[in-house]
Design a protein around this motif. Structure first.
Motif, PDB file in Angstrom:
ATOM      1  N   LEU A 331      47.572  42.094  51.714  1.00 37.57           N
ATOM      2  CA  LEU A 331      46.176  41.422  51.578  1.00 37.57           C
ATOM      3  C   LEU A 331      45.336  42.235  50.283  1.00 37.57           C
ATOM      4  N   LEU A 332      44.946  41.461  49.535  1.00 38.08           N
ATOM      5  CA  LEU A 332      44.219  42.270  48.467  1.00 38.08           C
ATOM      6  C   LEU A 332      42.631  41.816  48.574  1.00 38.08           C
ATOM      7  N   ALA A 333      42.185  40.562  48.817  1.00 37.47           N
ATOM      8  CA  ALA A 333      40.659  40.254  48.674  1.00 37.47           C
ATOM      9  C   ALA A 333      40.494  38.877  49.604  1.00 37.47           C
ATOM     10  N   TRP A 334      39.388  38.530  49.924  1.00 30.82           N
ATOM     11  CA  TRP A 334      39.026  37.488  50.414  1.00 30.82           C
ATOM     12  C   TRP A 334      38.285  36.603  49.430  1.00 30.82           C
ATOM     13  N   ASP A 335      38.555  35.319  49.327  1.00 27.27           N
ATOM     14  CA  ASP A 335      37.864  34.367  48.894  1.00 27.27           C
ATOM     15  C   ASP A 335      37.179  33.596  49.537  1.00 27.27           C
ATOM     16  N   LEU A 336      35.784  33.573  49.556  1.00 24.03           N
ATOM     17  CA  LEU A 336      34.877  32.979  50.643  1.00 24.03           C
ATOM     18  C   LEU A 336      35.269  31.174  50.615  1.00 24.03           C
ATOM     19  N   PRO A 371      37.721  43.474  49.295  1.00 29.31           N
ATOM     20  CA  PRO A 371      36.708  43.058  48.308  1.00 29.31           C
ATOM     21  C   PRO A 371      36.640  41.564  48.792  1.00 29.31           C
ATOM     22  N   ILE A 372      35.360  41.053  48.641  1.00 28.24           N
ATOM     23  CA  ILE A 372      35.133  39.580  48.780  1.00 28.24           C
ATOM     24  C   ILE A 372      34.629  39.089  47.530  1.00 28.24           C
ATOM     25  N   THR A 373      35.109  37.718  47.092  1.00 20.93           N
ATOM     26  CA  THR A 373      34.571  37.069  46.084  1.00 20.93           C
ATOM     27  C   THR A 373      34.353  35.419  46.281  1.00 20.93           C
ATOM     28  N   VAL A 374      34.073  34.721  45.529  1.00 20.17           N
ATOM     29  CA  VAL A 374      33.871  33.153  45.554  1.00 20.17           C
ATOM     30  C   VAL A 374      34.676  32.664  44.292  1.00 20.17           C
ATOM     31  N   GLY A 375      35.385  31.470  44.614  1.00 14.81           N
ATOM     32  CA  GLY A 375      36.202  30.935  43.487  1.00 14.81           C
ATOM     33  C   GLY A 375      35.377  29.915  42.708  1.00 14.81           C
ATOM     34  N   TRP A 376      34.430  30.293  41.946  1.00 11.61           N
ATOM     35  CA  TRP A 376      33.566  29.453  41.372  1.00 11.61           C
ATOM     36  C   TRP A 376      34.106  28.473  40.264  1.00 11.61           C
ATOM     37  N   ALA A 377      33.690  27.242  40.254  1.00 11.53           N
ATOM     38  CA  ALA A 377      34.395  26.101  39.453  1.00 11.53           C
ATOM     39  C   ALA A 377      34.105  26.417  37.948  1.00 11.53           C
ATOM     40  N   THR A 378      32.969  27.047  37.559  1.00 15.84           N
ATOM     41  CA  THR A 378      32.691  27.088  36.063  1.00 15.84           C
ATOM     42  C   THR A 378      32.137  28.695  35.982  1.00 15.84           C
ATOM     43  N   ASP A 390      32.192  41.561  45.497  1.00 16.12           N
ATOM     44  CA  ASP A 390      32.861  42.983  45.258  1.00 16.12           C
ATOM     45  C   ASP A 390      33.504  42.643  43.775  1.00 16.12           C
ATOM     46  N   PHE A 391      33.778  41.464  43.329  1.00 17.35           N
ATOM     47  CA  PHE A 391      34.578  41.029  42.073  1.00 17.35           C
ATOM     48  C   PHE A 391      34.096  39.399  41.910  1.00 17.35           C
ATOM     49  N   ILE A 392      33.976  39.205  40.615  1.00 17.48           N
ATOM     50  CA  ILE A 392      33.421  37.782  40.119  1.00 17.48           C
ATOM     51  C   ILE A 392      34.783  37.129  39.655  1.00 17.48           C
ATOM     52  N   SER A 393      34.838  35.806  40.140  1.00 19.67           N
ATOM     53  CA  SER A 393      35.973  34.956  39.996  1.00 19.67           C
ATOM     54  C   SER A 393      35.188  33.489  39.481  1.00 19.67           C
ATOM     55  N   PHE A 394      36.072  32.849  38.419  1.00 22.61           N
ATOM     56  CA  PHE A 394      35.610  31.479  37.926  1.00 22.61           C
ATOM     57  C   PHE A 394      36.887  30.867  37.494  1.00 22.61           C
ATOM     58  N   SER A 413      25.774  38.730  31.741  1.00 19.41           N
ATOM     59  CA  SER A 413      24.705  38.280  32.917  1.00 19.41           C
ATOM     60  C   SER A 413      25.025  39.155  33.913  1.00 19.41           C
ATOM     61  N   VAL A 414      26.199  39.685  34.136  1.00 19.70           N
ATOM     62  CA  VAL A 414      26.419  40.519  35.602  1.00 19.70           C
ATOM     63  C   VAL A 414      26.023  41.849  35.358  1.00 19.70           C
ATOM     64  N   THR A 415      24.907  42.285  36.046  1.00 24.74           N
ATOM     65  CA  THR A 415      24.286  43.557  35.918  1.00 24.74           C
ATOM     66  C   THR A 415      25.189  44.780  36.033  1.00 24.74           C
ATOM     67  N   ASP A 416      26.312  44.887  36.884  1.00 22.68           N
ATOM     68  CA  ASP A 416      27.104  45.754  37.115  1.00 22.68           C
ATOM     69  C   ASP A 416      28.241  45.598  36.209  1.00 22.68           C
ATOM     70  N   SER A 417      28.297  46.480  34.945  1.00 24.43           N
ATOM     71  CA  SER A 417      29.558  46.253  33.894  1.00 24.43           C
ATOM     72  C   SER A 417      30.733  46.864  34.529  1.00 24.43           C
ATOM     73  N   ASN A 418      30.800  47.576  35.468  1.00 23.11           N
ATOM     74  CA  ASN A 418      32.222  47.972  36.100  1.00 23.11           C
ATOM     75  C   ASN A 418      32.826  46.944  37.090  1.00 23.11           C
ATOM     76  N   LYS A 419      31.957  45.714  37.273  1.00 23.47           N
ATOM     77  CA  LYS A 419      32.333  45.009  38.407  1.00 23.47           C
ATOM     78  C   LYS A 419      33.536  43.933  37.468  1.00 23.47           C
ATOM     79  N   PRO A 420      34.740  43.977  38.412  1.00 22.07           N
ATOM     80  CA  PRO A 420      35.792  43.125  37.708  1.00 22.07           C
ATOM     81  C   PRO A 420      35.404  41.752  37.620  1.00 22.07           C
ATOM     82  N   ILE A 421      35.871  41.110  36.490  1.00 24.17           N
ATOM     83  CA  ILE A 421      35.682  39.549  36.282  1.00 24.17           C
ATOM     84  C   ILE A 421      36.855  38.787  36.214  1.00 24.17           C
ATOM     85  N   VAL A 422      37.428  37.979  37.215  1.00 25.17           N
ATOM     86  CA  VAL A 422      38.599  37.464  37.213  1.00 25.17           C
ATOM     87  C   VAL A 422      38.541  35.765  36.839  1.00 25.17           C
ATOM     88  N   LEU A 423      39.519  35.625  35.763  1.00 24.17           N
ATOM     89  CA  LEU A 423      39.958  34.174  35.574  1.00 24.17           C
ATOM     90  C   LEU A 423      40.676  33.408  36.644  1.00 24.17           C
TER      91      LEU A 423
END
Length: 511
Positions: A331-336, A371-378, A390-394, A413-423
């Protein structure tokens, strides 16, 4: 003439027998009712299915009880009637309807509830509320078994206020209640119910992700996974360890390190999760671990209600899944939730966001390590909750020429520059046919990935592409029945229906 007389006699005899049968049936029904008593479910204006839509977490403390010891069966009945009391009160506050109140509150308690409802009705006010957690401490159980007193501590209450049907306020609070219940007619009714000073509010401590998990997120290279023969039904009757092992071997040989899988809400039993399906998920994770693959688990797929009255059901679903899988090494992460922003218009953005915020809080409480993320459509929607996740997913299925500017705008737009952003999802179909003007091809798909992978590599963007295989069937529940949407969806894979790699495979394979 004789035949007419005979026919009339037959009709009269049949009518006589029928009338007497109805009389006997009526007498027997009355006799049965008088001997067995009225079924309470017939008196309550809410059926069993409706009551089952309210399942907050309840943890009893019976370590210090004055009076007689409490029997487990009695405690279960008390909990059932106490929660039903909450349920009918919650329903009444929203509808200003008193149905069911008299079944779970004594006369004096009913008067208090009625006073609140009268006030709300006169002011055209209503409240939609639910409780998420109860921690009752049993203080007293009378010797004759007819009275009980307890303090319900740290009750998590969420409430939305409406003025003439228009939402005006949402509120969360954690409080305690002093409760007295009486046994009347074989059922427990609330006699006394008042707020108490809450001195036990639990502090929530933020967890810092380890460097190793941060590195895994930032180096994510993988795909969204479905088997070729059972897309959108991985854990159904045709689940096969050998199929999963073969596929994960292919994924490993492609140099990928991560898969994303989905838990369909209704298919897994909703609030009552199917244990056999959870075992299949564990089996899949075992095989992933054997192949050095990590997994992002999407907790809610094919769910779109979000209503406050549905919250406790979704919490019970997530709690069971999280607790069953949280110790697994793959298990790596949860996508809500998969693409919740697509429901902003139909379900109201405020409703969806409230559900996500509380679900994030609950999942984090059950598993603070992953870590927890949400799989946003855009990419535009991915700014939502960016301060909490914990990380951004789109996901991105638009023109490739606009990708980099869209990503850069999100990143800024993400205030924490170290936060991972995943496609988290992207790709293009190789379908060529009537429904896209014969414009697609395997070569077109390969050129897309050649350009896209170059952009991702240069910008060092973690990715999960869509998907491994082409499919022969796509359920209507995925993209609808319209052929111009359904047919292209079958051809997003980098392996064709013949089992052979398509040209795109060359650019998706990692060195």
């Amino acid at each position: 003439m004789n035949w007419n007389r005979l026919l009339i006699r037959i009709v009269l005899i049949i009518s006589f027998v029928g009338v007497n049968a109805l009389i006997l049936f009526g007498i027997s029904s009355v006799w049965s009712y008088l001997n067995t008593g009225a079924d309470r479910s017939s008196r309550l204006h809410l059926n069993l299915e409706e009551v089952q839509t309210y399942l907050p977490k309840v943890v009893w403390d019976t370590s210090r009880v004055e009076g007689r010891p409490i029997e487990p069966r009695t405690l279960a009945k008390i909990e059932r009637d106490y929660l039903n009391g909450w349920y009918v009160k919650n329903t009444a506050l929203f509808s200003n309807n008193r149905y069911g109140v008299k079944d779970y509150f004594t006369d004096s308690a009913q008067a208090k509830v009625s006073k609140i409802l009268d006030y709300n009705s006169s002011n055209k006010s209503s409240f939609k509320q639910t409780t998420l957690e109860h921690n009752p401490k049993l203080d007293f159980y009378s010797a004759d078994g007819t009275q009980i007193y307890f303090t319900d501590t740290n009750v998590e209450l969420y409430q939305e206020a409406y003025d003439n049907g228009v939402p005006i306020l949402e509120k969360e609070e954690t409080t305690s209640y002093k409760v007295i219940m009486l046994l009347e007619d074989g059922f427990w009714r609330i006699r006394h119910f008042t707020k108490a000073e809450n001195s036990e509010i639990r502090q929530k401590q933020a967890e810092v992700l380890s460097d190793s998990i941060q590195n895994l997120l930032k180096n994510m290279k993988g795909l969204n996974y479905y088997p070729q023969d059972t897309p959108w039904d991985v854990f159904g009757k045709k689940y096969s360890d050998s199929t999963i092992a073969k596929d994960f071997g292919l994924i490993k040989n492609m140099g990928l390190n991560t898969i994303r899988i989905f838990i369909p809400y209704e298919d897994f039993g909703a609030a009552h999760v199917d244990g056999k399906k959870l075992e299949k998920v564990k089996s899949l994770l075992d095989i992933a671990h054997e192949n050095q693959l990590m997994a992002v688990v999407t907790l809610f797929d094919f769910y779109g209600n979000y209503d406050v009255f549905d919250w406790t059901l979704t919490h019970r679903h997530a709690e069971q899944v999280v607790n069953a899988l949280k110790e697994h090494p793959a298990l790596l992460a949860w996508d809500l939730k998969n693409e919740p922003d697509l429901d902003f218009n139909s379900r109201q953005k405020s409703v969806v966001m409230a559900w996500l915020r509380k679900m994030h809080e609950k999942v984090h409480s059950w598993d603070p390590k992953h870590p927890i993320t949400v799989g946003w459509a855009t990419p535009e929607a991915a700014i939502n909750l960016s301060d909490k996740l914990d990380f951004i997913s789109f996901h991105y299925y638009r023109d490739i020429s606009e990708f980099k500017s869209s990503f850069d705008k999100l990143k800024s737009s993400v205030t924490d520059s170290n936060k991972p952003i995943v496609l988290q999802e992207y790709g293009v179909s190789s379908y060529s046919g009537l429904w896209n003007g014969f414009r697609g091809s395997d070569e077109y798909q390969a050129e897309y990935y050649k350009e896209m992978q170059s952009i991702l590599k240069e910008a060092d963007i973690p990715f999960l592409f869509w998907t491994l295989y082409d499919f022969t069937q796509v359920p209507n529940s995925v993209v609808g029945w319209r052929p111009w949407r359904k047919q292209p969806q079958k051809h997003y894979g980098c392996i064709g229906l013949d089992g052979k790699p398509k040209p795109a495979m060359k650019y998706l394979t990692q060195e």
